[in-house]
Design a protein around this motif. Structure first.
Motif, short mmCIF file in Angstrom:
data_model
loop_
_atom_site.label_atom_id
_atom_site.label_comp_id
_atom_site.label_asym_id
_atom_site.label_seq_id
_atom_site.Cartn_x
_atom_site.Cartn_y
_atom_site.Cartn_z
N ARG A 3 0.84 -1.19 0.00
CA ARG A 3 0.00 0.00 0.00
C ARG A 3 0.88 1.24 0.00
O ARG A 3 1.99 1.23 0.53
CB ARG A 3 -0.88 0.01 1.25
CG ARG A 3 -1.86 -1.12 1.31
CD ARG A 3 -2.75 -1.01 2.51
NE ARG A 3 -2.17 -0.16 3.54
CZ ARG A 3 -2.51 -0.18 4.80
NH1 ARG A 3 -3.40 -1.00 5.22
NH2 ARG A 3 -1.95 0.63 5.67
N PRO A 4 0.41 2.36 -0.57
CA PRO A 4 1.21 3.59 -0.59
C PRO A 4 1.59 4.08 0.80
O PRO A 4 2.66 4.64 0.98
CB PRO A 4 0.29 4.59 -1.29
CG PRO A 4 -0.62 3.77 -2.13
CD PRO A 4 -0.81 2.49 -1.38
N TYR B 40 4.43 5.54 -7.71
CA TYR B 40 3.02 5.18 -7.56
C TYR B 40 2.46 5.68 -6.22
O TYR B 40 1.38 6.25 -6.16
CB TYR B 40 2.88 3.66 -7.65
CG TYR B 40 1.53 3.13 -7.25
CD1 TYR B 40 0.44 3.22 -8.09
CD2 TYR B 40 1.34 2.54 -6.00
CE1 TYR B 40 -0.80 2.74 -7.72
CE2 TYR B 40 0.12 2.06 -5.61
CZ TYR B 40 -0.96 2.16 -6.47
OH TYR B 40 -2.18 1.70 -6.08
N ALA B 41 3.24 5.51 -5.15
CA ALA B 41 2.78 5.90 -3.81
C ALA B 41 2.60 7.41 -3.70
O ALA B 41 1.59 7.88 -3.16
CB ALA B 41 3.75 5.40 -2.75
N GLU C 54 2.09 9.59 -6.16
CA GLU C 54 0.97 10.02 -7.00
C GLU C 54 -0.37 9.70 -6.35
O GLU C 54 -1.31 10.50 -6.42
CB GLU C 54 1.07 9.37 -8.39
CG GLU C 54 2.15 10.00 -9.25
CD GLU C 54 2.23 9.40 -10.63
OE1 GLU C 54 1.61 8.33 -10.88
OE2 GLU C 54 2.92 9.99 -11.48
N LYS C 55 -0.49 8.55 -5.71
CA LYS C 55 -1.75 8.18 -5.07
C LYS C 55 -2.01 8.98 -3.79
O LYS C 55 -3.13 9.41 -3.55
CB LYS C 55 -1.76 6.68 -4.73
CG LYS C 55 -1.85 5.80 -5.94
CD LYS C 55 -3.17 5.97 -6.64
CE LYS C 55 -3.23 5.09 -7.86
NZ LYS C 55 -4.35 5.37 -8.73
N LEU C 56 -0.98 9.18 -2.97
CA LEU C 56 -1.19 9.85 -1.69
C LEU C 56 -1.42 11.35 -1.83
O LEU C 56 -2.23 11.93 -1.11
CB LEU C 56 0.01 9.61 -0.77
CG LEU C 56 0.15 8.21 -0.19
CD1 LEU C 56 1.44 8.10 0.59
CD2 LEU C 56 -1.03 7.87 0.70
N ASN D 52 -1.83 13.19 -4.97
CA ASN D 52 -2.49 13.62 -6.20
C ASN D 52 -1.63 14.62 -6.99
O ASN D 52 -2.07 15.70 -7.34
CB ASN D 52 -3.87 14.20 -5.91
CG ASN D 52 -4.69 14.36 -7.17
OD1 ASN D 52 -4.48 13.64 -8.15
ND2 ASN D 52 -5.61 15.28 -7.16
N LYS E 256 1.65 14.82 -10.19
CA LYS E 256 2.26 14.11 -11.31
C LYS E 256 3.76 14.05 -11.06
O LYS E 256 4.44 15.07 -11.01
CB LYS E 256 1.96 14.84 -12.62
CG LYS E 256 2.55 14.17 -13.84
CD LYS E 256 1.89 12.85 -14.08
CE LYS E 256 2.49 12.22 -15.34
NZ LYS E 256 2.22 10.81 -15.42
N TYR F 187 -4.24 17.72 -11.29
CA TYR F 187 -3.13 17.39 -10.40
C TYR F 187 -2.82 18.61 -9.54
O TYR F 187 -2.98 19.75 -9.97
CB TYR F 187 -1.86 17.03 -11.20
CG TYR F 187 -1.95 15.72 -11.94
CD1 TYR F 187 -2.04 14.52 -11.25
CD2 TYR F 187 -1.93 15.68 -13.32
CE1 TYR F 187 -2.10 13.31 -11.91
CE2 TYR F 187 -1.99 14.47 -14.00
CZ TYR F 187 -2.08 13.30 -13.29
OH TYR F 187 -2.15 12.12 -13.96
#
Length: 114
Positions: free
Chosen positions: A3-4, A41-42, A44-46, A48, A50, A106
């Protein structure tokens, strides 16, 4: 895949890290087994944002001494993440020559550092 929240441990807030924020570079302590792709990935997900570039390095633990006992602090991994500070809409041609715009929202900065 982790998980992030497990990949990003904490932000690194130092004088050097704070001066790099103006260039869109943020510094985090990350999991030792995390790859650059995992870190991207983490973040960008946490947050928002780029992510443009990720640089990682392993930091060796320091020798510490308490009285007559000597030991080492733990090794850890640091990641410097460069984000896109000016996200813009992208246009491309679809079938039939129609112009299609992709506008993802973003953030331009990460809030925990401000």
């Amino acid at each position: 895949m982790k998980r992030p929240e497990d990949i990003i441990k904490r932000p690194i807030i130092t004088e050097k890290a704070n001066s790099a924020i103006t260039e869109g570079k943020y510094t985090f302590e990350v999991d030792m087994k995390a790859t650059k792709i995992d870190v991207k990935y983490a973040v960008e997900k946490l947050f928002n944002v780029k992510v443009v570039d990720v640089r990682t390095m392993k930091v060796k633990g320091k020798l510490k001494r308490v009285g007559v006992h000597q030991g080492r602090t733990s090794d850890w991994k640091k990641a410097i993440v460069t984000i896109d500070t000016n996200p813009e809409t992208k246009t491309y041609l679809a079938k039939g020559g129609k112009e299609v715009k992709v506008d993802k929202k973003y953030n331009e900065s990460i809030e925990i550092f401000n």
